[in-house]
Design a protein around this motif. Sequence first.
Motif, mmCIF file in Angstrom:
data_model
loop_
_atom_site.group_PDB
_atom_site.id
_atom_site.type_symbol
_atom_site.label_atom_id
_atom_site.label_comp_id
_atom_site.label_asym_id
_atom_site.label_seq_id
_atom_site.Cartn_x
_atom_site.Cartn_y
_atom_site.Cartn_z
ATOM 1 N N VAL A 174 -2.118 -0.957 -4.348
ATOM 2 C CA VAL A 174 -3.057 0.167 -4.348
ATOM 3 C C VAL A 174 -2.308 1.438 -3.958
ATOM 4 O O VAL A 174 -1.327 1.388 -3.206
ATOM 5 N N ILE A 175 -2.763 2.582 -4.498
ATOM 6 C CA ILE A 175 -2.202 3.887 -4.167
ATOM 7 C C ILE A 175 -3.346 4.777 -3.696
ATOM 8 O O ILE A 175 -4.370 4.901 -4.374
ATOM 9 N N LEU A 176 -3.194 5.395 -2.522
ATOM 10 C CA LEU A 176 -4.220 6.267 -1.951
ATOM 11 C C LEU A 176 -3.743 7.704 -2.012
ATOM 12 O O LEU A 176 -2.681 8.036 -1.485
ATOM 13 N N ILE A 177 -4.523 8.580 -2.668
ATOM 14 C CA ILE A 177 -4.098 9.965 -2.883
ATOM 15 C C ILE A 177 -5.173 10.943 -2.410
ATOM 16 O O ILE A 177 -6.306 10.554 -2.124
ATOM 17 N N SER A 178 -4.802 12.234 -2.359
ATOM 18 C CA SER A 178 -5.777 13.290 -2.057
ATOM 19 C C SER A 178 -5.527 14.475 -2.981
ATOM 20 O O SER A 178 -4.926 14.319 -4.052
ATOM 21 N N GLY A 179 -5.961 15.650 -2.582
ATOM 22 C CA GLY A 179 -5.963 16.806 -3.473
ATOM 23 C C GLY A 179 -4.634 17.170 -4.091
ATOM 24 O O GLY A 179 -4.562 17.540 -5.270
ATOM 25 N N ARG A 180 -3.545 17.080 -3.323
ATOM 26 C CA ARG A 180 -2.239 17.505 -3.828
ATOM 27 C C ARG A 180 -1.739 16.634 -4.981
ATOM 28 O O ARG A 180 -0.880 17.031 -5.740
ATOM 29 N N GLN A 181 -2.268 15.422 -5.107
ATOM 30 C CA GLN A 181 -1.840 14.512 -6.181
ATOM 31 C C GLN A 181 -2.915 14.297 -7.246
ATOM 32 O O GLN A 181 -2.723 13.505 -8.166
ATOM 33 N N SER A 182 -4.043 14.973 -7.123
ATOM 34 C CA SER A 182 -5.180 14.704 -8.017
ATOM 35 C C SER A 182 -4.840 14.912 -9.493
ATOM 36 O O SER A 182 -5.331 14.192 -10.360
ATOM 37 N N ALA A 183 -3.961 15.884 -9.794
ATOM 38 C CA ALA A 183 -3.597 16.141 -11.196
ATOM 39 C C ALA A 183 -2.797 14.987 -11.798
ATOM 40 O O ALA A 183 -2.710 14.861 -13.024
ATOM 41 N N MET A 184 -2.236 14.130 -10.956
ATOM 42 C CA MET A 184 -1.419 12.999 -11.423
ATOM 43 C C MET A 184 -2.156 11.672 -11.318
ATOM 44 O O MET A 184 -1.544 10.605 -11.380
ATOM 45 N N TYR A 185 -3.461 11.748 -11.154
ATOM 46 C CA TYR A 185 -4.271 10.532 -10.971
ATOM 47 C C TYR A 185 -4.096 9.545 -12.119
ATOM 48 O O TYR A 185 -3.870 8.343 -11.897
ATOM 49 N N ASP A 186 -4.189 10.022 -13.365
ATOM 50 C CA ASP A 186 -4.085 9.123 -14.521
ATOM 51 C C ASP A 186 -2.720 8.449 -14.577
ATOM 52 O O ASP A 186 -2.622 7.246 -14.858
ATOM 53 N N VAL A 207 0.835 -1.199 0.000
ATOM 54 C CA VAL A 207 0.000 0.000 0.000
ATOM 55 C C VAL A 207 0.873 1.252 0.000
ATOM 56 O O VAL A 207 1.758 1.406 0.842
ATOM 57 N N VAL A 208 0.622 2.154 -0.955
ATOM 58 C CA VAL A 208 1.281 3.459 -0.993
ATOM 59 C C VAL A 208 0.260 4.511 -0.580
ATOM 60 O O VAL A 208 -0.850 4.552 -1.117
ATOM 61 N N VAL A 209 0.625 5.368 0.382
ATOM 62 C CA VAL A 209 -0.314 6.363 0.913
ATOM 63 C C VAL A 209 0.278 7.762 0.805
ATOM 64 O O VAL A 209 1.341 8.038 1.366
ATOM 65 N N PHE A 210 -0.418 8.646 0.092
ATOM 66 C CA PHE A 210 0.010 10.038 -0.017
ATOM 67 C C PHE A 210 -0.780 10.957 0.908
ATOM 68 O O PHE A 210 -0.372 12.091 1.153
#
Length: 324
Positions: A127-139, A68-71
């Motif tokens: 799995v990778i868990l992200i939030s707002g700061r990484q949203s532009a890199m979602y794809d 699990v990767v968590v941002f």
Amino acid sequence: MKKILMTMMLFALMAVLVACGSKDEDATDDKTTGDKTEPKVEETETAEPMVITHDLGETTVEKNPEKVVVFDFGMLDTLDELGVEVAGVPQKNIPSYLSKYEDSKYVNVGGLKEPDFEAIHAMKPDVILISGRQSAMYDELSEIAPTIFVGVDTTNYMESFKENMEMVAELFGKEDEMKAELADIDERIAAINEKSSKSDAKSLIILGNEGKVSAYGLSSRFGIIHDVFGFKAADEKLEVSTHGQSITFEYILETNPDILFVIDRDAAIGGDASAKDSIENDLVKKTNAYKDGKIIYLDPDYWYLSGGGLQSVKEMIKEVEAVL
């Protein structure tokens, strides 16, 4: 004729004996009883897929992922509370209460706004868990592994928070623990609301950043103080913004809050400046908040760096309870 029949019967008997011998070779001797036991057939477990709908799309991920990767630090403190192991985190500016994740046994996956794609790809996460700061890199992150957005919607804080908590509890098989945690949080919030609803005190939430000040109102990044905990706003017309509305110290005096909540960004990121030095000036000292000793410095680890997690929300509740 009799010789032919005898020969045929002899061949048939030999065939039966060979077949029995072959079957016995496949069986395992029980050394205690001498009985034959049939060889065990290994059963392969098939991972159960889970389809998760979030603000950035729909993600299919296998339950109980191991790598699990968590941002998002709020989600990190949630997994920490639930006893779920993680493999990779952004190790810069980790909140002090999560300092154990600075250890080298966790892969450093870059910065909050600059993920190390090479390091993440080499990990082969589940799995990778992200939030707002990484949203532009979602794809881009989704090309490496199933990626889920777990940022909290501040305009609907508690519902968004609970959706995230219930999702991650189902993903890791922690439903019972999460149900108890959320029930306790609801009970504590209800007690806060009962007290805050009886008070006429008006509050203002500000963020201090290198001598500059921004204010946050209803439904904003820190609007949980008004929207969830029930503190009346000193100014209900503040714009809803992630970065807040830029204000002056004259504005704070004109608004004259009874309670002034302060988040010190400089303290959160290890800056040299101190919000207290700039905020407690001659103008602010004329406010009711200063005179009554109600300038409340909130812990930036919970309010600025994380928030929206099991540990951080409970600590946020604790700080607000102390005010009342």
